[in-house]
Scaffold this active site. Structure first.
Site, PDB file in Angstrom:
ATOM      1  N   THR A 133     -14.377  -7.934  14.986  1.00  0.00           N
ATOM      2  CA  THR A 133     -15.057  -8.147  13.707  1.00  0.00           C
ATOM      3  C   THR A 133     -16.121  -9.240  13.748  1.00  0.00           C
ATOM      4  OG1 THR A 133     -14.662  -9.075  11.471  1.00  0.00           O
ATOM      5  CG2 THR A 133     -13.014  -9.566  13.120  1.00  0.00           C
ATOM      6  N   GLU A 135     -16.364 -11.396  11.635  1.00  0.00           N
ATOM      7  CA  GLU A 135     -15.719 -12.638  11.191  1.00  0.00           C
ATOM      8  C   GLU A 135     -15.479 -13.593  12.355  1.00  0.00           C
ATOM      9  OE1 GLU A 135     -14.464 -13.845   7.904  1.00  0.00           O
ATOM     10  OE2 GLU A 135     -16.189 -12.574   7.553  1.00  0.00           O
ATOM     11  N   TYR A 157      -7.265 -14.876   9.498  1.00  0.00           N
ATOM     12  CA  TYR A 157      -7.616 -13.515   9.929  1.00  0.00           C
ATOM     13  C   TYR A 157      -8.524 -13.564  11.153  1.00  0.00           C
ATOM     14  CZ  TYR A 157     -10.283  -9.127   9.967  1.00  0.00           C
ATOM     15  OH  TYR A 157     -10.915  -7.964  10.361  1.00  0.00           O
ATOM     16  N   LYS A 161      -7.884 -12.357  15.020  1.00  0.00           N
ATOM     17  CA  LYS A 161      -8.766 -11.373  15.671  1.00  0.00           C
ATOM     18  C   LYS A 161      -9.420 -11.964  16.928  1.00  0.00           C
ATOM     19  CE  LYS A 161      -8.768  -7.513  13.100  1.00  0.00           C
ATOM     20  NZ  LYS A 161      -8.651  -6.143  13.609  1.00  0.00           N
TER      21      LYS A 161
HETATM   22  P1  NAP Z   1      -7.984  -1.256   5.871  1.00  0.00           P
HETATM   23  O1  NAP Z   1      -8.586  -0.210   4.995  1.00  0.00           O
HETATM   24  O2  NAP Z   1      -7.436  -2.493   5.280  1.00  0.00           O
HETATM   25  O3  NAP Z   1      -6.834  -0.522   6.738  1.00  0.00           O
HETATM   26  C1  NAP Z   1      -5.920  -1.258   7.480  1.00  0.00           C
HETATM   27  C2  NAP Z   1      -4.908  -0.303   8.088  1.00  0.00           C
HETATM   28  O4  NAP Z   1      -3.946  -1.063   8.831  1.00  0.00           O
HETATM   29  C3  NAP Z   1      -4.104   0.502   7.049  1.00  0.00           C
HETATM   30  O5  NAP Z   1      -3.853   1.777   7.567  1.00  0.00           O
HETATM   31  C4  NAP Z   1      -2.812  -0.293   6.960  1.00  0.00           C
HETATM   32  O6  NAP Z   1      -1.702   0.471   6.529  1.00  0.00           O
HETATM   33  C5  NAP Z   1      -2.645  -0.668   8.423  1.00  0.00           C
HETATM   34  N1  NAP Z   1      -1.691  -1.756   8.622  1.00  0.00           N
HETATM   35  C6  NAP Z   1      -1.686  -2.979   8.042  1.00  0.00           C
HETATM   36  N2  NAP Z   1      -0.630  -3.687   8.481  1.00  0.00           N
HETATM   37  C7  NAP Z   1       0.044  -2.902   9.350  1.00  0.00           C
HETATM   38  C8  NAP Z   1       1.226  -3.050  10.110  1.00  0.00           C
HETATM   39  N3  NAP Z   1       1.965  -4.170  10.070  1.00  0.00           N
HETATM   40  N4  NAP Z   1       1.622  -2.019  10.904  1.00  0.00           N
HETATM   41  C9  NAP Z   1       0.916  -0.857  10.941  1.00  0.00           C
HETATM   42  N5  NAP Z   1      -0.201  -0.651  10.216  1.00  0.00           N
HETATM   43  C10 NAP Z   1      -0.628  -1.669   9.433  1.00  0.00           C
HETATM   44  O7  NAP Z   1      -9.036  -1.715   6.996  1.00  0.00           O
HETATM   45  P2  NAP Z   1     -10.411  -1.010   7.453  1.00  0.00           P
HETATM   46  O8  NAP Z   1     -11.497  -1.534   6.589  1.00  0.00           O
HETATM   47  O9  NAP Z   1     -10.204   0.436   7.613  1.00  0.00           O
HETATM   48  O10 NAP Z   1     -10.614  -1.705   8.875  1.00  0.00           O
HETATM   49  C11 NAP Z   1     -10.061  -1.132  10.053  1.00  0.00           C
HETATM   50  C12 NAP Z   1      -9.959  -2.208  11.128  1.00  0.00           C
HETATM   51  O11 NAP Z   1     -11.253  -2.734  11.414  1.00  0.00           O
HETATM   52  C13 NAP Z   1      -9.117  -3.414  10.770  1.00  0.00           C
HETATM   53  O12 NAP Z   1      -8.497  -3.869  11.952  1.00  0.00           O
HETATM   54  C14 NAP Z   1     -10.115  -4.446  10.284  1.00  0.00           C
HETATM   55  O13 NAP Z   1      -9.603  -5.750  10.460  1.00  0.00           O
HETATM   56  C15 NAP Z   1     -11.274  -4.142  11.201  1.00  0.00           C
HETATM   57  N6  NAP Z   1     -12.615  -4.415  10.698  1.00  0.00           N
HETATM   58  C16 NAP Z   1     -13.004  -3.926   9.487  1.00  0.00           C
HETATM   59  C17 NAP Z   1     -14.311  -4.123   9.075  1.00  0.00           C
HETATM   60  C18 NAP Z   1     -14.793  -3.578   7.756  1.00  0.00           C
HETATM   61  O14 NAP Z   1     -15.846  -4.045   7.285  1.00  0.00           O
HETATM   62  N7  NAP Z   1     -14.122  -2.582   7.172  1.00  0.00           N
HETATM   63  C19 NAP Z   1     -15.226  -4.814   9.892  1.00  0.00           C
HETATM   64  C20 NAP Z   1     -14.790  -5.272  11.138  1.00  0.00           C
HETATM   65  C21 NAP Z   1     -13.490  -5.049  11.539  1.00  0.00           C
HETATM   66  P3  NAP Z   1      -1.330   0.625   4.944  1.00  0.00           P
HETATM   67  O15 NAP Z   1      -2.226   1.719   4.427  1.00  0.00           O
HETATM   68  O16 NAP Z   1       0.100   0.973   4.988  1.00  0.00           O
HETATM   69  O17 NAP Z   1      -1.618  -0.700   4.307  1.00  0.00           O
HETATM   70  O1  F7E Z   2     -15.798 -10.466   1.044  1.00  0.00           O
HETATM   71  C1  F7E Z   2     -17.255 -12.801  -1.344  1.00  0.00           C
HETATM   72  C2  F7E Z   2     -16.299 -13.359  -0.320  1.00  0.00           C
HETATM   73  O2  F7E Z   2     -13.495  -9.526   1.050  1.00  0.00           O
HETATM   74  C3  F7E Z   2     -17.187 -10.484   1.274  1.00  0.00           C
HETATM   75  C4  F7E Z   2     -13.057  -7.259   5.925  1.00  0.00           C
HETATM   76  O3  F7E Z   2     -13.202  -5.872   6.103  1.00  0.00           O
HETATM   77  O4  F7E Z   2     -15.355  -7.634   6.495  1.00  0.00           O
HETATM   78  C5  F7E Z   2     -14.394  -7.841   5.482  1.00  0.00           C
HETATM   79  O5  F7E Z   2     -14.221  -9.221   5.246  1.00  0.00           O
HETATM   80  C6  F7E Z   2     -17.787 -11.729   0.633  1.00  0.00           C
HETATM   81  C7  F7E Z   2     -17.039 -13.029   0.968  1.00  0.00           C
HETATM   82  O6  F7E Z   2     -15.114  -8.988   2.937  1.00  0.00           O
HETATM   83  C8  F7E Z   2     -15.317 -11.843  -4.248  1.00  0.00           C
HETATM   84  O7  F7E Z   2     -16.074 -14.759  -0.512  1.00  0.00           O
HETATM   85  C9  F7E Z   2     -17.139 -12.944  -3.841  1.00  0.00           C
HETATM   86  O8  F7E Z   2     -17.961 -14.028   1.260  1.00  0.00           O
HETATM   87  O9  F7E Z   2     -15.469  -7.963   0.752  1.00  0.00           O
HETATM   88  P1  F7E Z   2     -14.906  -9.166   1.380  1.00  0.00           P
HETATM   89  P2  F7E Z   2     -15.090 -10.025   4.167  1.00  0.00           P
HETATM   90  O10 F7E Z   2     -14.354 -11.257   3.845  1.00  0.00           O
HETATM   91  O11 F7E Z   2     -16.496 -10.162   4.631  1.00  0.00           O
HETATM   92  C10 F7E Z   2     -15.046  -8.227   7.761  1.00  0.00           C
HETATM   93  C11 F7E Z   2     -16.146  -7.849   8.731  1.00  0.00           C
HETATM   94  C12 F7E Z   2     -13.684  -7.900   8.243  1.00  0.00           C
HETATM   95  O12 F7E Z   2     -13.425  -7.841   9.445  1.00  0.00           O
HETATM   96  C13 F7E Z   2     -12.589  -7.890   7.228  1.00  0.00           C
HETATM   97  O13 F7E Z   2     -11.468  -7.137   7.696  1.00  0.00           O
HETATM   98  O14 F7E Z   2     -17.692 -11.578  -0.779  1.00  0.00           O
HETATM   99  N1  F7E Z   2     -16.650 -12.519  -2.663  1.00  0.00           N
HETATM  100  N2  F7E Z   2     -16.325 -12.547  -4.834  1.00  0.00           N
HETATM  101  C14 F7E Z   2     -15.533 -11.819  -2.876  1.00  0.00           C
HETATM  102  N3  F7E Z   2     -14.715 -11.178  -2.030  1.00  0.00           N
HETATM  103  C15 F7E Z   2     -13.643 -10.524  -2.550  1.00  0.00           C
HETATM  104  N4  F7E Z   2     -12.821  -9.830  -1.735  1.00  0.00           N
HETATM  105  N5  F7E Z   2     -13.385 -10.531  -3.902  1.00  0.00           N
HETATM  106  C16 F7E Z   2     -14.199 -11.175  -4.790  1.00  0.00           C
HETATM  107  O15 F7E Z   2     -13.947 -11.170  -5.990  1.00  0.00           O
END
Ligand code: NAP
Ligand code: F7E
Length: 351
Positions: A133, A135, A157, A161
């Site tokens: 990620t 992050e 987090y 990672k």
């Molecule tokens: P998400 O929608 O939050 O999905 C997370 C998945 O992990 C869900 O299927 C969840 O199951 C499962 N999970 C959580 N805890 C678990 C456990 N203890 N054992 C087995 N499964 C578990 O995340 P996403 O946005 O699809 O992201 C996919 C991956 O990419 C994650 O690793 C995330 O950290 C990473 N990532 C995401 C982004 C982004 O912008 N979306 C960017 C960079 C990296 P449940 O449905 O049961 O909760």
């Molecule tokens: O926050 C700000 C918050 O929670 C984005 C995950 O998929 O992407 C995701 O992480 C920004 C932050 O995503 C609210 O402070 C303001 O600056 O949508 P987010 P994230 O933290 O960037 C990365 C790449 C991952 O890997 C992660 O798994 O938005 N923000 N107001 C807020 N954020 C949330 N959630 N809620 C608010 O009300």
């Protein structure tokens, strides 16, 4: 030769569900683990599993499992012997990770080790994708961020990672595994979890329009992110495992926008003045914030020909349209049109 077999952890999540669809469309047999929950958690996959009341013969197989239980991970891997493993499971919410730091480390860091070690111990011939990620860059030391930019995690987090990233590199170098990191910047869609900021905004707008909600409470509006469209990113995960070389890639659009810009763009799409509806609440601020992320995806472009089709403004329209439809309102429709034009053969991109 039979169909290729893929194993996806996190298959019920945003990315897992799109990836399952993509791999099924390419003829894969797809397996995934799901957690036992008191309510059904397969909502993003149900259209693949059931045809109305009937179970479908879709090539998709779900097994109960958890990233903190190596016995089930070992058993499933032994049983299905996958050609490709996509490790997407994670406690993926940054703010929540400050509240459950130890659990986040167990799932996101040690969980990754559990799978890698199962591959090593069983001698399974497989390819491994790790969901790394942006992050990791956290308190950034370079703009834009690329594969060689130093890491500086700013949350439990990101720290978890970071361990996962390095254990992938170490198992690759120590045991010659085909294991690689996709360092993906934020990617969103109508399937994004409802407590991530983009979806919270677009769903909030639909609820305001439907008179189910008066205000939208948000945290830090100044943070900037590089937001792309999730289905395009999962395709790249697959491309990374078809690459001849085992290497890590950054994926993002190369554009950055603030949370405030996302708010302005989405409210103006439906003709509302955001200032009348958005209130800032300190409970959504993080103890340590990541202020600015912007990708330099040139390596992915040059080596694997990747470039995103969906722009920031288009992403906003796609998500607002989908949330309006989900609540029973007639969507504005520009988002649907964009998807039809840009992905004419791929029905599954319209939620
Ligand atoms: P998400 O929608 O939050 O999905 C997370 C998945 O992990 C869900 O299927 C969840 O199951 C499962 N999970 C959580 N805890 C678990 C456990 N203890 N054992 C087995 N499964 C578990 O995340 P996403 O946005 O699809 O992201 C996919 C991956 O990419 C994650 O690793 C995330 O950290 C990473 N990532 C995401 C982004 C982004 O912008 N979306 C960017 C960079 C990296 P449940 O449905 O049961 O909760
Ligand atoms: O926050 C700000 C918050 O929670 C984005 C995950 O998929 O992407 C995701 O992480 C920004 C932050 O995503 C609210 O402070 C303001 O600056 O949508 P987010 P994230 O933290 O960037 C990365 C790449 C991952 O890997 C992660 O798994 O938005 N923000 N107001 C807020 N954020 C949330 N959630 N809620 C608010 O009300």
């Amino acid at each position: 030769m039979g169909n290729k077999v893929a194993f996806i952890t996190g298959i019920t999540g945003q990315d897992g569900s799109y990836l399952a669809e993509f791999l099924l469309s390419r003829g894969y047999e797809v397996h995934g683990i799901i957690r036992r929950a008191s309510t059904f958690n397969t909502g993003r996959l149900d259209h693949l599993l059931f045809d109305g009341q009937q179970e479908k013969e879709s090539g998709l197989y779900l097994h109960y499992g958890d990233m903190i239980d190596s016995s089930n991970l070992n058993r499933v891997l032994e049983e299905i012997k996958p050609d490709e493993i996509y490790n997407l499971a994670a406690q993926s919410h940054v703010k929540v990770s400050f509240e459950v730091p130890e659990y986040t480390a167990e799932v996101d860091a040690v969980g990754t080790l559990r799978i890698l070690d199962a591959i090593k111990e069983t001698g399974l011939k497989t390819k491994f994708y790790q969901a790394s990620t942006s992050e990791l860059f956290g308190k950034i030391t370079e703009v834009p961020q690329k594969e060689t930019t130093p890491f500086y995690p700013r949350s439990p987090y990101a720290a978890a990672k970071l361990y996962a990233y390095w254990i992938v590199v170490n198992y690759r170098e120590a045991y010659n595994l085909f294991a690689c990191n996709g360092i993906l910047f934020n990617h969103e869609s109508p399937r994004r979890g409802e407590n991530f900021v983009t979806r919270k905004i677009t769903r909030g707008i639909a609820h305001i329009l439907a008179k189910k909600q008066d205000y939208l409470y948000l945290g830090n509006l100044e943070a900037k992110r590089d937001w792309g469209y999730a289905p395009e990113y999962v395709e790249f995960m697959w491309k990374m495992l078809q690459n001849c070389d085992v290497e890590d890639f950054v994926i993002g659009t190369g554009e950055t926008h603030s949370v405030k810009e996302f708010v302005e763009e989405s409210f103006s799409y439906v003709g509302l003045d955001w200032k009348k509806y958005v209130k800032v609440n300190s409970r959504y601020f993080r103890p340590t914030e990541v202020d600015l992320l912007i990708a330099d995806p040139s390596k992915a472009k040059e080596r694997l020909g990747w470039s995103p089709k969906i722009t920031f403004k288009e992403l906003v329209k796609i998500m607002v349209d989908a949330d309006m439809r989900a609540i029973g309102l007639e969507p504005i429709g520009e988002g649907d049109e964009i998807l039809k034009q840009k992905f004419p053969d791929q029905w599954w991109r319209i939620d």
